[in-house]
Design an enzyme around this catalytic site. Structure first.
Site, PDB file in Angstrom:
ATOM      1  N   TYR A   1      16.613  29.955   7.036  1.00  0.00           N
ATOM      2  CA  TYR A   1      15.528  30.834   7.491  1.00  0.00           C
ATOM      3  C   TYR A   1      15.564  31.092   8.998  1.00  0.00           C
ATOM      4  CZ  TYR A   1      13.294  30.015   2.941  1.00  0.00           C
ATOM      5  OH  TYR A   1      13.012  29.952   1.600  1.00  0.00           O
TER       6      TYR A   1
ATOM      7  N   LYS B   1       0.839  -1.203   0.000  1.00  0.00           N
ATOM      8  CA  LYS B   1       0.000   0.000   0.000  1.00  0.00           C
ATOM      9  C   LYS B   1       0.875   1.254   0.000  1.00  0.00           C
ATOM     10  CE  LYS B   1      -0.390  -0.217   5.077  1.00  0.00           C
ATOM     11  NZ  LYS B   1      -1.317  -0.322   6.210  1.00  0.00           N
TER      12      LYS B   1
HETATM   13  C1  LIG Z   1      -0.816  -1.343   7.038  1.00  0.00           C
HETATM   14  C2  LIG Z   1      -1.596  -2.522   7.442  1.00  0.00           C
HETATM   15  C3  LIG Z   1      -0.945  -3.742   7.646  1.00  0.00           C
HETATM   16  C4  LIG Z   1       0.545  -3.864   7.701  1.00  0.00           C
HETATM   17  O1  LIG Z   1       0.919  -3.441   8.989  1.00  0.00           O
HETATM   18  P1  LIG Z   1       2.452  -3.211   9.384  1.00  0.00           P
HETATM   19  O2  LIG Z   1       2.407  -2.792  10.800  1.00  0.00           O
HETATM   20  O3  LIG Z   1       2.934  -2.132   8.479  1.00  0.00           O
HETATM   21  O4  LIG Z   1       3.135  -4.500   9.171  1.00  0.00           O
HETATM   22  C5  LIG Z   1      -1.723  -4.863   7.902  1.00  0.00           C
HETATM   23  N1  LIG Z   1      -3.063  -4.772   7.932  1.00  0.00           N
HETATM   24  C6  LIG Z   1      -3.727  -3.613   7.768  1.00  0.00           C
HETATM   25  C7  LIG Z   1      -5.204  -3.584   7.844  1.00  0.00           C
HETATM   26  C8  LIG Z   1      -3.009  -2.444   7.547  1.00  0.00           C
HETATM   27  O5  LIG Z   1      -3.661  -1.287   7.412  1.00  0.00           O
END
Ligand SMILES: *Cc1c(COP(=O)(O)O)cnc(C)c1O
Length: 390
Positions: free
Chosen positions: A283, A62
């Protein structure tokens, strides 16, 4: 690394033989690059596999694989032994499917119209988070594979306890009619990142109960899954037959199991100049020089994902040493204090990497900025070229 971007531009144009000096040719030498070590991704999956030999591994790609680039990261994760790919949004899965990726996919937020039809046509499993959602899937009558999400304590997505019995009864009826197929039952942990075994077990107990209720209603899901990266070592592996790994795939090692950071963020020195005692840098002059020094201008800033809040603490690796970032982080640039050391325009600074040369890690940047490694990785901007090695 002494080619200037201008030289790269005009060089390529001249190579083409048609000398239109105004034509834009994309640069081949980048001001800033994220070098992604695909072998680190494979190593991380193999490391998880050693802890979790018996079930399926879903690699979450993702958010463009936490900023690492979804297509290449997905391939590396599958090569490392992942069985399927996970996405937050169905649109992300559809996008990767369109590139020709054929691996099994699961997405847990149905963000496109007629989502069941699109998911079915592209062979992507989807999630259902409650009764309305279930009925919408059934109404499309596609036979799509569905994983039912159970609310077990995170209070994010998922079917609440009061709805669960009705939901599984309806799901069983829809399955018999053929309008959908129940492939999985799952939930997501709230405290695995804090390595809180007690709350994690309480969530697992609730999920086990929900699975029992579903089986009593006639459902027989192929997959049950709960653990994320940090949850793998907290949950009895015999209870579930799949894990969903995100952060750990890229090297964020919350449970300390020997994962390797896949991304090294580099940027070029665009200018080197002397500055003098008493002068301020960047800055609002939050950094004042106590003695004469040499400053390097590095072409990376908060528009590229460097957290502005890290100023005052941040360091980079340049010329064989750690150097302080001098003053505020700009949108596109930072200044680095070199003392009297010789660093040349065109040299490469490492903002963060695996830490093996002494360079900072993304974990240090996260601590300097008071944020998560995840947020820094996901924020590495579109202007940064991704280059894949190994
Ligand atoms: C992002 C996510 C994961 C992965 O979790 P990590 O802590 O990054 O390993 C798994 N399940 C869901 C529903 C998520 O949103």
């Amino acid at each position: 690394m002494n080619d200037s971007p201008a030289a790269a531009l005009s060089g390529s144009a001249v190579d083409g033989g048609v000398a239109d000096p105004t034509a834009f040719v994309p640069p081949t030498v980048f001001a800033a690059e994220a070098i992604v070590d695909l072998e680190a991704i494979r190593h991380n999956i193999r490391t998880f596999r050693a802890h979790y030999p018996q079930g399926k591994i879903m690699a979450a790609v993702k958010a463009d694989a936490f900023g690492h680039g979804a297509p290449a990261s997905a391939t590396a994760a599958l090569e490392g032994g992942a069985d399927l790919l996970g996405f937050a949004r169905l649109s992300e899965a559809l996008q990767l499917r369109a590139t020709g990726e054929e691996a099994p996919m699961f997405a847990w937020l149905n963000d496109v119209p007629n989502f069941a039809r699109h998911a079915r046509a592209n062979d992507i499993d989807i999630s259902v988070s409650g009764l309305d959602n279930l009925r919408a899937v059934a109404a499309e009558n596609t036979g799509v594979n569905v994983h039912l999400e159970v609310e077990t304590g995170l209070n994010r997505g998922g079917t609440v306890a009061a709805e669960w019995e009705t939901l599984v009864a309806e799901a069983a009826r829809f399955e018999t009619e053929g309008s959908l197929s129940i492939r999985g039952i799952w939930s997501h942990l709230s405290h695995a990142g804090d390595l809180d075994a007690e709350r994690t077990r309480a969530q697992s107990d609730r999920l086990q109960q929900a699975i029992q209720t579903a089986r009593a209603a006639g459902l027989d899901p192929e997959f049950t899954h709960l653990a994320n990266s940090s949850g793998v070592s907290l949950i009895d592996p015999s209870l579930y037959n799949m894990v969903r790994l995100g952060a750990g795939v890229y090297g964020i090692d919350e449970a300390g199991i020997g994962l390797r950071h896949a991304m090294t963020l580099t940027a070029r020195v665009m200018q080197v100049k002397r500055a003098f005692a008493g002068e301020g840098v960047s800055y609002s002059h939050t950094y004042t020089l106590e003695r004469d020094t040499t400053l390097a201008l590095i072409a990376v800033g908060y528009a590229d994902g460097l957290p502005w809040a890290a100023a005052g603490k941040a360091e980079v690796w340049l010329g064989g040493k750690r150097r302080r970032v001098a003053g505020r982080i700009s949108m596109d640039q930072i200044m680095v204090d070199l003392g009297d050391d010789p660093v040349a325009e065109g040299d490469t600074a490492i903002l963060f990497g695996p830490g093996t040369q002494g360079e900072p890690t993304v974990s240090e940047w996260a601590a300097w900025a008071g944020t998560l490694e995840h947020e820094i990785y996901c924020g590495i901007g579109a202007r940064i070229n991704r280059r894949y090695i190994n």
